[in-house]
Design an enzyme around this catalytic site. Sequence first.
Site, PDB file in Angstrom:
ATOM      1  N   GLY A 130       0.836  -1.249  -0.070  1.00  0.00           N
ATOM      2  CA  GLY A 130      -0.031   0.036   0.029  1.00  0.00           C
ATOM      3  C   GLY A 130       0.832   1.281   0.006  1.00  0.00           C
ATOM      4  NE  ARG A 176      -2.381  -2.914  -4.255  1.00  0.00           N
ATOM      5  CZ  ARG A 176      -2.415  -3.135  -3.046  1.00  0.00           C
ATOM      6  NH1 ARG A 176      -2.311  -1.933  -1.961  1.00  0.00           N
ATOM      7  NH2 ARG A 176      -2.613  -4.230  -2.305  1.00  0.00           N
ATOM      8  CB  ILE A 230     -10.040   5.187   2.069  1.00  0.00           C
ATOM      9  CG1 ILE A 230      -8.957   4.879   2.960  1.00  0.00           C
ATOM     10  CG2 ILE A 230     -10.952   6.211   2.949  1.00  0.00           C
ATOM     11  CD1 ILE A 230      -7.713   5.802   3.012  1.00  0.00           C
ATOM     12  CD  GLU A 258       1.898   0.688   7.274  1.00  0.00           C
ATOM     13  OE1 GLU A 258       1.491   0.856   6.065  1.00  0.00           O
ATOM     14  OE2 GLU A 258       1.281  -0.454   7.906  1.00  0.00           O
ATOM     15  CG  ASP A 259      -0.710   1.796   3.523  1.00  0.00           C
ATOM     16  OD1 ASP A 259      -0.582   1.564   4.668  1.00  0.00           O
ATOM     17  OD2 ASP A 259      -1.314   1.001   2.597  1.00  0.00           O
ATOM     18  CG  ASP A 277      -7.820   0.755  10.651  1.00  0.00           C
ATOM     19  OD1 ASP A 277      -8.533   1.400  10.646  1.00  0.00           O
ATOM     20  OD2 ASP A 277      -8.233  -0.551  10.318  1.00  0.00           O
TER      21      ASP A 277
HETATM   22  P1  5GP Z   1      -3.971  -1.716  11.148  1.00  0.00           P
HETATM   23  O1  5GP Z   1      -3.042  -2.862  11.625  1.00  0.00           O
HETATM   24  O2  5GP Z   1      -3.298  -0.216  11.820  1.00  0.00           O
HETATM   25  O3  5GP Z   1      -5.200  -1.915  11.837  1.00  0.00           O
HETATM   26  O4  5GP Z   1      -4.040  -1.575   9.686  1.00  0.00           O
HETATM   27  C1  5GP Z   1      -2.926  -1.186   8.860  1.00  0.00           C
HETATM   28  C2  5GP Z   1      -3.219  -1.691   7.606  1.00  0.00           C
HETATM   29  O5  5GP Z   1      -4.456  -2.133   7.351  1.00  0.00           O
HETATM   30  C3  5GP Z   1      -2.736  -0.758   6.679  1.00  0.00           C
HETATM   31  O6  5GP Z   1      -1.494  -0.653   6.159  1.00  0.00           O
HETATM   32  C4  5GP Z   1      -3.834  -1.272   5.275  1.00  0.00           C
HETATM   33  O7  5GP Z   1      -3.096  -2.123   4.627  1.00  0.00           O
HETATM   34  C5  5GP Z   1      -4.850  -1.557   5.882  1.00  0.00           C
HETATM   35  N1  5GP Z   1      -6.062  -0.951   6.047  1.00  0.00           N
HETATM   36  C6  5GP Z   1      -6.444  -0.154   7.094  1.00  0.00           C
HETATM   37  N2  5GP Z   1      -7.409   0.743   6.835  1.00  0.00           N
HETATM   38  C7  5GP Z   1      -7.552   0.755   5.421  1.00  0.00           C
HETATM   39  C8  5GP Z   1      -8.464   1.207   4.400  1.00  0.00           C
HETATM   40  O8  5GP Z   1      -9.617   2.137   4.939  1.00  0.00           O
HETATM   41  N3  5GP Z   1      -8.562   0.977   3.278  1.00  0.00           N
HETATM   42  C9  5GP Z   1      -7.661   0.065   2.829  1.00  0.00           C
HETATM   43  N4  5GP Z   1      -7.296  -0.240   1.675  1.00  0.00           N
HETATM   44  N5  5GP Z   1      -6.612  -0.610   3.817  1.00  0.00           N
HETATM   45  C10 5GP Z   1      -6.764  -0.404   5.000  1.00  0.00           C
HETATM   46 MG    MG Z   2       0.090  -0.860   4.824  1.00  0.00          MG
END
Ligand code: 5GP
Ligand code: MG
Length: 180
Positions: free
Chosen positions: A48, A169, A157, A103-104, A107
């Site tokens: 991402g 993407r 998103i 990081e993209d 969450d």
């Molecule tokens: P976390 O571990 O912080 O819950 O999630 C991080 C990863 O979940 C991000 O690097 C991404 O790959 C994915 N992610 C979280 N929210 C979104 C979103 O709204 N859209 C997309 N496409 N990926 C997300």
């Molecule tokens: Mg990511």
Amino acid sequence: MKKVKIHDKTFQLFIPYEKIRASIELMAEKMNKDLADKNPLFICVLNGSFMFAAELFKRIDLINSEISFVKLASYAGEHTTGNVKQLIGLNEKIEGRTVVVLEDIVDSGITIDNIQDQLKKLKPKEVSVATLLLKPDALIKEVELDYVGLEIPNDFIVGYGLDYDGYGRNLIDIYSVVNE
Ligand code: 5GP
Ligand code: MG
């Protein structure tokens, strides 16, 4: 309002590219000051983050800086109950380095927390984290984020490197899901 359909879902324009770019420019400006003389190693977390990393790195004007790319591989370990995510693809020596994780999106914070833990075992001098997007309401881990591009609400998103089941993407703007 500009809309796109990906698989079974409809998404509407949420953050135009100009706003994304402006936030990355600010981040780069700050990094150019913070990281001067630190010989930073940027680590882009695939998939991402590739678009964000490219946009950011070309604005880093420190010649003594490097970028590398990692992926997180999930595997069911012999002695683990759940899925463990292991960082793969890192060939650089981390010990003693100033590392900046790219990081993209953050969450829940679980992914970045896990990456930080793994990197810290490699004895870097310091690790900072830059994320293009943050969903503050979704955070469940206490993570320290050094650079945050934009804060967004807790909606799904796509675009600008982020996908929905592989697609989306390539969208230059960021779109958010329309709840139907
Ligand atoms: P976390 O571990 O912080 O819950 O999630 C991080 C990863 O979940 C991000 O690097 C991404 O790959 C994915 N992610 C979280 N929210 C979104 C979103 O709204 N859209 C997309 N496409 N990926 C997300
Ligand atoms: Mg990511």
